[in-house]
Design an enzyme around this catalytic site. Structure first.
Site, PDB file in Angstrom:
ATOM      1  N   LEU A   1     -23.885  26.190   3.842  1.00  0.00           N
ATOM      2  CA  LEU A   1     -23.016  27.320   4.160  1.00  0.00           C
ATOM      3  C   LEU A   1     -23.464  28.597   3.446  1.00  0.00           C
ATOM      4  O   LEU A   1     -23.564  28.631   2.217  1.00  0.00           O
ATOM      5  CB  LEU A   1     -21.572  26.982   3.771  1.00  0.00           C
ATOM      6  CG  LEU A   1     -20.516  28.035   4.117  1.00  0.00           C
ATOM      7  CD1 LEU A   1     -20.424  28.248   5.622  1.00  0.00           C
ATOM      8  CD2 LEU A   1     -19.167  27.642   3.534  1.00  0.00           C
ATOM      9  N   ASP A   2     -23.729  29.641   4.237  1.00  0.00           N
ATOM     10  CA  ASP A   2     -24.081  30.971   3.728  1.00  0.00           C
ATOM     11  C   ASP A   2     -25.330  30.960   2.849  1.00  0.00           C
ATOM     12  O   ASP A   2     -25.493  31.812   1.977  1.00  0.00           O
ATOM     13  CB  ASP A   2     -22.906  31.592   2.957  1.00  0.00           C
ATOM     14  CG  ASP A   2     -21.678  31.776   3.834  1.00  0.00           C
ATOM     15  OD1 ASP A   2     -21.843  32.060   5.035  1.00  0.00           O
ATOM     16  OD2 ASP A   2     -20.555  31.613   3.325  1.00  0.00           O
ATOM     17  N   GLU A   3     -26.225  30.011   3.076  1.00  0.00           N
ATOM     18  CA  GLU A   3     -27.445  29.942   2.282  1.00  0.00           C
ATOM     19  C   GLU A   3     -28.702  29.923   3.142  1.00  0.00           C
ATOM     20  O   GLU A   3     -29.779  29.553   2.686  1.00  0.00           O
ATOM     21  CB  GLU A   3     -27.413  28.710   1.368  1.00  0.00           C
ATOM     22  CG  GLU A   3     -26.339  28.783   0.294  1.00  0.00           C
ATOM     23  CD  GLU A   3     -26.401  27.626  -0.689  1.00  0.00           C
ATOM     24  OE1 GLU A   3     -27.461  26.960  -0.749  1.00  0.00           O
ATOM     25  OE2 GLU A   3     -25.402  27.387  -1.391  1.00  0.00           O
TER      26      GLU A   3
END
Length: 279
Positions: free
Chosen positions: A222-224
């Site tokens: 997530l969000d990486e």
């Protein structure tokens, strides 16, 4: 003038540029712009070559380049043309409106085939700007069924990319895998920072002096995912949470707009969890 893009990623070695330009010249392709980069740590070569006098049969060119370059070279020969995209939204309008206005005036570098929302809030906006809106509610559906319904709608279009324009649902690994390196997200932070809900309230409480936004490709982490574009702006003690949110929405629009411009113009190479971007 007809244009052709040649995109190359391969192991670095002596003579690559000479070999590439010789083959292009043999095909009567005139190089009008060429950008190269070598990741010395990984010994990896990247090139984006814009040519005029585009040829009809690109497969022969690709085969010749493959023979001349190191094994396992990644080569794309791309006729210069607008991409096709779908946009996924929830309730926030600022990123979608920017995309739709650019689409309407044909300055986006892509054609928005449809907008899909898990609420109907943005239906009127989409339809006013001549883009089909499909409402697919997540309520009373499992994640799998919800995503299956979205995929069923997406499959009706030939798409190059999917843009998450403040789509506030976490998507599953199977969805990500189906559209690997095709899903672009805008995140409300200069990552990594302030993960989760109410980011500007968190920022306000922390008394931050810089806020920003990050556009990235979506991965299972997530969000990486690989970062495409980031920007920051300075704020001070006079900014309340509301003022930070307003400033944040403006920078989100700007960051996403620039990221889409770069991706649609084939200027972004994904390398593991990083990108090489020829701006």
């Amino acid at each position: 003038m007809n244009k052709l893009l040649v995109l190359i990623q391969c192991k670095d070695e002596v003579g690559l540029v000479a070999n590439i330009t010789r083959i292009l010249a043999n095909h009567q392709l005139n190089i009008i712009a060429m950008r190269e980069f070598v990741d010395e740590e990984e010994q990896r070569f990247f090139a984006r070559i814009s040519c005029s006098n585009a040829i009809e049969g690109t497969e022969e060119l690709k085969i010749e380049l493959q023979k001349a370059l190191p094994s396992k070279a990644l080569i794309e020969v791309v006729p210069k043309a607008d991409k096709s995209i779908a946009v996924l939204v929830t309730k926030e309008f600022h990123c979608l409106s920017d995309i739709l206005i650019r689409n309407y005036f044909k300055t986006l570098g892509a054609e928005v085939k449809c907008v899909i929302g898990n609420y109907e809030n943005l239906k009127e906006l989409s339809e006013k700007l001549d883009v089909p809106f499909h409402h697919i509610s997540h309520e009373n559906l499992s994640k799998e069924d919800f995503e299956t319904a979205i995929i069923h709608q997406l499959d009706k279009y030939e798409l190059d990319y999917i843009v998450l324009a403040k789509f506030m649902r976490i998507i599953s690994p199977s969805f990500v895998a189906k559209y690997k390196h095709q899903i672009i997200n805008i995140h409300h932070s200069f990552l990594p920072a302030f993960i989760g809900a109410s980011p500007y309230q968190q920022a306000f409480k922390r008394g931050v002096k810089i806020i920003g936004a990050t556009a990235h490709f979506v991965t299972n982490d997530l969000d990486e995912g690989p970062i495409i574009n980031q920007q920051t702006i300075h704020v001070n003690h006079t900014y309340g949470a509301k003022q930070m949110a307003i400033a944040g929405r403006e920078i989100e629009k700007s960051v996403l707009s620039k990221a889409l411009e770069l991706v649609f113009d084939d200027r972004v190479f994904v390398v593991g969890n990083k990108t090489v971007v020829f701006e």
